[in-house]
Design an enzyme around this catalytic site. Structure first.
Site, PDB file in Angstrom:
ATOM      1  N   ARG A  27       0.813  -1.218   0.000  1.00 19.77           N
ATOM      2  CA  ARG A  27       0.000   0.000   0.000  1.00 19.77           C
ATOM      3  C   ARG A  27       0.846   1.268   0.000  1.00 19.77           C
ATOM      4  NH1 ARG A  27      -0.710   2.946   4.291  1.00 19.77           N
ATOM      5  NH2 ARG A  27       0.075   1.265   5.613  1.00 19.77           N
ATOM      6  N   ARG A 148     -13.284 -20.075  26.978  1.00 23.13           N
ATOM      7  CA  ARG A 148     -12.516 -19.993  25.732  1.00 23.13           C
ATOM      8  C   ARG A 148     -12.921 -18.763  24.920  1.00 23.13           C
ATOM      9  NH1 ARG A 148     -13.443 -25.689  26.406  1.00 23.13           N
ATOM     10  NH2 ARG A 148     -15.378 -25.595  25.195  1.00 23.13           N
ATOM     11  N   ARG A 149     -13.570 -17.834  25.613  1.00 23.57           N
ATOM     12  CA  ARG A 149     -14.045 -16.607  24.958  1.00 23.57           C
ATOM     13  C   ARG A 149     -13.387 -15.366  25.551  1.00 23.57           C
ATOM     14  NH1 ARG A 149     -20.524 -18.202  25.149  1.00 23.57           N
ATOM     15  NH2 ARG A 149     -20.303 -20.235  24.104  1.00 23.57           N
ATOM     16  N   CYS A 168      -3.501  -3.051  13.049  1.00 24.64           N
ATOM     17  CA  CYS A 168      -2.580  -4.091  12.577  1.00 24.64           C
ATOM     18  C   CYS A 168      -2.578  -5.270  13.537  1.00 24.64           C
ATOM     19  CB  CYS A 168      -1.166  -3.526  12.450  1.00 24.64           C
ATOM     20  SG  CYS A 168      -1.006  -2.237  11.199  1.00 24.64           S
ATOM     21  N   ASN A 199       5.043  -4.153  19.646  1.00 17.32           N
ATOM     22  CA  ASN A 199       3.850  -4.963  19.917  1.00 17.32           C
ATOM     23  C   ASN A 199       4.138  -6.080  20.908  1.00 17.32           C
ATOM     24  OD1 ASN A 199       3.346  -4.671  16.398  1.00 17.32           O
ATOM     25  ND2 ASN A 199       2.443  -3.354  17.956  1.00 17.32           N
ATOM     26  N   ALA A 285       6.880   3.711   6.987  1.00 19.49           N
ATOM     27  CA  ALA A 285       6.071   3.661   5.764  1.00 19.49           C
ATOM     28  C   ALA A 285       4.641   4.048   6.115  1.00 19.49           C
ATOM     29  CB  ALA A 285       6.106   2.268   5.151  1.00 19.49           C
TER      30      ALA A 285
END
EC number: 2.1.1.45
Length: 286
Positions: A27, A148-149, A168, A199, A285
């Site tokens: 992009r 599991r949620r 992202c 992150n 970027a």
């Protein structure tokens, strides 16, 4: 899947993508070397995964996480604390594309975490009638740890096209076993050199914070990447980083008096014993 007690796994991944990644357009027009699907695991008891082969700015990571947890989407809070990592996407030119004033990023991470699916008022502002995913997941970890949620999603397809940079790191899930809290992040788009080190540290910090307020120990942080890429104009920097020897990972200290996720301040978080090589600059970027 690669498992490591330090950043060797991360270094192996960027080396692999440098050497074997598929050359693709993107992009931004910069061009990438990309690999689809990768996973790194970090046992948080072995140290806090803040990279040592280049200095990583923990202050920016911490305040950005606070910003997400506040549900804030305007860069003023970050800029007031000397954090500039969102400046490129908050210019008047960028925000005007979506009819917003300079600095207002729209329904990005903080909004989705704290007010997912909210309706809009007549003036275009969001009503506070969405799902507070952060509060809900903490309540579920405490009351139903086998669920599991235990998921928080930053990806809202209805709003992903309404922001300059759609999330992202899109979804994270918690897992409780043997009194330990683990977290897995799925990152759809992984800028391996600039973004992913932030992150990894950010979600590891969040795991520590939530574990503390839920009276749990920390387990693993698991990073899963989709489109894992190195920008072509980062290859020299990657080579420099790969030439360096890693140090031992530092330790993370949290103020043990804090029992509410929203009560943490900058002074309640400390990285101890962080030894690193110098920072390596690289273009962003946009």
């Amino acid at each position: 899947m690669i498992t490591s007690k330090n950043e060797a796994a991360y270094l192996d991944l960027i080396r692999y993508v440098r050497d074997h990644g598929t050359e693709k357009g993107d992009r931004t027009g910069t061009g990438t070397r990309s690999h689809f699907g990768a996973q790194l695991r970090f046992d948080l008891k072995d140290g806090f995964p803040l990279l040592t082969t280049k200095k990583v700015h923990m202050k920016s990571i911490t305040y950005e996480l606070f910003w997400f947890l506040k549900g804030d989407t305007h860069v003023k809070y970050l800029q007031d604390h000397g954090v500039r990592i969102w400046n490129e996407w908050s210019t008047a030119e960028q925000t005007a594309r979506f009819g917003r004033p300079e600095g207002e990023l729209g329904p990005i991470y903080g909004h989705q975490w704290r007010n997912y699916g909210a309706t809009k008022a007549e003036d275009g502002r969001y009503n506070q009638d969405g799902v507070d995913q952060v509060v809900e997941v903490i309540e579920q970890i405490k009351s139903n740890p086998n669920s599991r949620r235990l998921i928080v999603s930053g990806w809202n397809p209805a709003e992903a096209t309404q922001v300059a940079l759609p999330p992202c790191h899109t979804l994270f899930q918690f897992f409780v076993a043997d009194g330990k809290l683990s977290c897995q992040l799925y990152q759809r788009s992984a800028d391996l050199f600039l973004g992913v080190p932030f992150n990894i540290a950010s979600y590891s910090l969040l795991t520590h914070m939530i574990a503390q307020v839920c009276d749990l120990e920390v387990g693993e942080f698991i990073w899963t990447g989709g489109d894992c890429h190195l920008y072509q104009n980062h290859i020299d920097q990657v080579n420099e980083q790969l030439s360096r020897e890693a140090y031992e990972l530092p330790k993370l200290w949290l103020n043990p008096e804090i029992k509410d996720i929203f009560d943490f301040t900058f002074d309640d978080i400390r990285v101890e014993g962080y030894q690193s090589h110098p920072a390596i600059k690289a273009p962003v970027a946009v």
